[in-house]
Design a protein around this motif. Structure first.
Motif, PDB file in Angstrom:
ATOM      1  N   LYS A 237      47.576  93.920  21.592  1.00 44.27           N
ATOM      2  CA  LYS A 237      47.143  95.327  20.551  1.00 44.27           C
ATOM      3  C   LYS A 237      47.784  95.606  19.492  1.00 44.27           C
ATOM      4  O   LYS A 237      49.198  95.439  19.867  1.00 44.27           O
ATOM      5  N   ARG A 338      50.647 101.141  16.793  1.00 41.58           N
ATOM      6  CA  ARG A 338      51.545 100.397  16.593  1.00 41.58           C
ATOM      7  C   ARG A 338      52.452 100.339  15.294  1.00 41.58           C
ATOM      8  O   ARG A 338      51.889  99.046  14.486  1.00 41.58           O
ATOM      9  N   ASP A 383      61.887  93.773  21.515  1.00 38.94           N
ATOM     10  CA  ASP A 383      60.466  93.693  20.353  1.00 38.94           C
ATOM     11  C   ASP A 383      60.623  94.702  19.231  1.00 38.94           C
ATOM     12  O   ASP A 383      61.645  95.541  18.795  1.00 38.94           O
TER      13      ASP A 383
HETATM   14  P1  ADP Z   1      50.007  96.839  26.952  1.00 32.66           P
HETATM   15  O1  ADP Z   1      48.717  96.386  27.627  1.00 32.66           O
HETATM   16  O2  ADP Z   1      50.795  98.298  27.230  1.00 32.66           O
HETATM   17  O3  ADP Z   1      49.846  97.036  25.365  1.00 32.66           O
HETATM   18  P2  ADP Z   1      51.391  94.532  26.379  1.00 32.66           P
HETATM   19  O4  ADP Z   1      51.275  93.502  27.066  1.00 32.66           O
HETATM   20  O5  ADP Z   1      51.506  94.670  24.764  1.00 32.66           O
HETATM   21  O6  ADP Z   1      51.182  95.842  26.917  1.00 32.66           O
HETATM   22  O7  ADP Z   1      53.549  94.494  26.841  1.00 32.66           O
HETATM   23  C1  ADP Z   1      53.994  96.152  26.989  1.00 32.66           C
HETATM   24  C2  ADP Z   1      55.231  95.086  25.821  1.00 32.66           C
HETATM   25  O8  ADP Z   1      55.738  94.277  26.977  1.00 32.66           O
HETATM   26  C3  ADP Z   1      54.808  94.882  25.068  1.00 32.66           C
HETATM   27  O9  ADP Z   1      56.622  95.816  23.935  1.00 32.66           O
HETATM   28  C4  ADP Z   1      55.544  93.960  25.068  1.00 32.66           C
HETATM   29  O10 ADP Z   1      56.157  92.727  24.546  1.00 32.66           O
HETATM   30  C5  ADP Z   1      55.893  93.463  26.765  1.00 32.66           C
HETATM   31  N1  ADP Z   1      55.695  92.656  27.391  1.00 32.66           N
HETATM   32  C6  ADP Z   1      55.123  92.700  28.202  1.00 32.66           C
HETATM   33  N2  ADP Z   1      54.980  91.550  28.890  1.00 32.66           N
HETATM   34  C7  ADP Z   1      55.910  91.372  28.781  1.00 32.66           C
HETATM   35  C8  ADP Z   1      56.675  90.168  29.451  1.00 32.66           C
HETATM   36  N3  ADP Z   1      55.934  89.105  30.938  1.00 32.66           N
HETATM   37  N4  ADP Z   1      58.163  90.004  30.157  1.00 32.66           N
HETATM   38  C9  ADP Z   1      58.741  90.988  29.008  1.00 32.66           C
HETATM   39  N5  ADP Z   1      58.224  92.038  28.440  1.00 32.66           N
HETATM   40  C10 ADP Z   1      57.020  91.929  27.851  1.00 32.66           C
END
Ligand code: ADP
Ligand code: ADP
Ligand code: MG
Length: 461
Positions: A237, A338, A383
């Motif tokens: 996203k 973002r 990140d």
């Molecule tokens: P949202 O649905 O809240 O947007 P995201 O999938 O984009 O979630 O992930 C939220 C945050 O967690 C981001 O900073 C992403 O890089 C991190 N993230 C997501 N999945 C993982 C994972 N399996 N391990 C480490 N970090 C993760």
């Protein structure tokens, strides 16, 4: 109420949680890696503890170091934020064993929903529509081939442990299936140390619409409306908004009920998000449930006036929800951008640097959650998300105008961000009309990049 909460995270979400603690008169303990000792969350927390070297494996993912930091500082609860250990049921169990309340769901609910193939099964059984696909994980390529044929192309190969858009591949032609399966599996092993895959039909040009839910420990579950998160790149996203102008009230109510049903079926407690894809005919399908606070929670906070982090803390303290479904009113329109240290013109490649002049947008209806300050040096270890700009206004068009204005105010000397790209995107007529789906950026990339800022400035819309 809790006396002291350890925040097992960094960046803007750690700052966000500290702010909620401050307003609730709860002390906060920050943890940090050696690379982060100058970070904002360390400066703002009541206390801070160094938990190890820069590599996340050695610090923010080091369960024992974090739990011992919580014990040494006398914390009675722990908030995991998102990413890192937030979706790790073993960590939740370790907190429980140490007598520290984990602010989130039970390890059982987290485990069941964390495996996306298992989550599909639970939802199907509960009568929540899921995308047609495999019944649980697929054991090998042969089985995958069979199921893909049965489901019909195009299909989407996905990772049971997936997250952040990783471990998935779209397959349009049967002849590409094997190669893309190997690719997806390799990415899954590299990212999640797991190789379980499953398959879904690829919904063509869907919208990503998710529902925020809150569930207390007495069995009350409510939803706080939806967020449209269809503006994505690499299945991740970039811009989110609420309410979603694409769905009418009937569909909204049906999806909201399905989201509540989903949470109940999984015995879920605390804040969570039920994600759906919605096809061009308005059919909706469950894709996953995120068992944590989301990056984009601020959009819901803006339109509902509800502080989600405080609600999480109260629920974890066994308090019943004070709100009933009928008390949830959506007011106005909110949009989030973002802001990542990444260059859209170079395929959204991340970059890093030291912040020189920083100007954070402000003024009416603008909220900025960020880890940035003058002189901050971004770290390649973590990140690339640097800030979130959230605007709230009476109508969608006013919110769009407000966001454009906020993006013009944003200056982050020293790093390249997607801020200018978002500014141009927010002028695209199809975005302004709300006529978009998850393929929007891919489809309009060239057009947006070529767009001249001056032309955008005089745009009437
Ligand atoms: P949202 O649905 O809240 O947007 P995201 O999938 O984009 O979630 O992930 C939220 C945050 O967690 C981001 O900073 C992403 O890089 C991190 N993230 C997501 N999945 C993982 C994972 N399996 N391990 C480490 N970090 C993760
Ligand atoms: P993650 O765990 O990485 O967040 P999701 O299952 O939530 O993965 O999917 C991420 C994005 O991928 C969705 O927002 C959507 O854009 C796309 N996607 C997921 N499943 C499908 C599907 N079956 N058909 C089409 N697009 C999908
Ligand atoms: Mg998702």
């Amino acid at each position: 109420m809790f006396k002291r909460i350890l925040i097992a995270n960094r960046g803007e979400i750690a700052v966000r949680i500290i702010r909620a603690c401050m307003e609730m008169n709860i002390e906060s303990v920050a943890v940090y890696s050696t690379a982060d000792k100058e970070c904002l969350h360390v400066k703002l927390a009541t206390k801070s503890v160094c938990i190890g070297p820069a590599r996340a494996q050695d610090s923010y993912l080091n369960m024992d170091a974090i739990i011992s930091a919580a014990k040494v500082t006398g914390c009675d609860a722990l908030h995991p934020g998102f990413g890192f250990l937030s979706e790790n049921p073993d960590f939740v169990r370790k907190c429980q064993e140490a007598g520290i309340t984990f602010i989130g769901p039970s390890p059982e609910a987290m485990e069941a929903l964390g495996n996306k193939a298992t989550a599909r099964k639970i939802m199907k059984k509960a009568g929540v529509p899921v995308v047609p696909g495999s019944d649980g994980p697929v054991s090998d390529y042969k089985e995958l081939e069979k199921i893909a044929k049965k489901v019909g192309y195009p299909v989407l190969i996905k990772a049971s442990a997936g997250g952040g858009g990783r471990g998935m591949r779209r397959v349009y032609e049967p002849s590409d299936l094997q190669k893309l399966y190997e690719e997806a599996k390799a990415e899954t092993i590299a990212n999640f140390n797991d190789d379980e895959m499953y398959l879904e039909k690829l919904i063509v040009n869907p919208r990503h619409i998710e529902f925020q839910i809150l569930a207390d420990e007495k069995g009350n579950v409510i939803h706080l409306g939806e967020r449209d998160c269809s503006i994505q790149r690499k299945n991740q996203k970039l811009i989110e908004e609420s309410p979603c102008m694409y769905i009418k009230n009937d569909l909204r109510n049906a999806m909201g009920k399905a989201a509540v049903q989903a949470a109940k079926a999984a015995g879920y407690t605390n804040a969570g998000t039920v994600e759906f894809v919605v096809d061009e005919k308005g059919h909706y399908y469950f894709i996953e449930m995120n068992t944590r606070i989301q990056v984009e929670h601020g959009v819901t906070e803006a339109v509902t006036g509800i502080d989600l982090i405080k609600e999480q803390i109260r629920i974890a303290f066994h308090e019943p929800l004070k709100l009933k479904q009928k008390d949830v009113n959506i007011k106005g329109h909110a949009i989030e951008c973002r802001i990542n240290a990444e260059d859209p013109a170079k395929g959204f490649m991340p970059n890093s640097g030291k912040i020189g002049f920083l100007n954070v947008p402000g003024g009416p209806g603008v909220r900025v959650d960020t880890l940035l300050y003058n002189g901050y040096e971004t770290s390649p270890f973590y990140d690339s998300m640097m800030a979130k700009i959230i605007v709230h206004a009476p109508s969608r068009l006013e919110a769009i105008r407000r966001m454009r204005r906020a993006l013009l105010e944003l200056t982050t000397e020293g790093i390249t961000t997607n801020g200018d790209f978002d500014y141009l995107l927010l002028h695209h007529p199809d975005f302004v009309k709300g006529n978009y789906n998850v393929s929007f950026i891919e489809k309009h990339m060239e057009e947006i990049l070529k767009w001249d800022q001056a032309a955008a400035d005089i745009e009437e819309l």
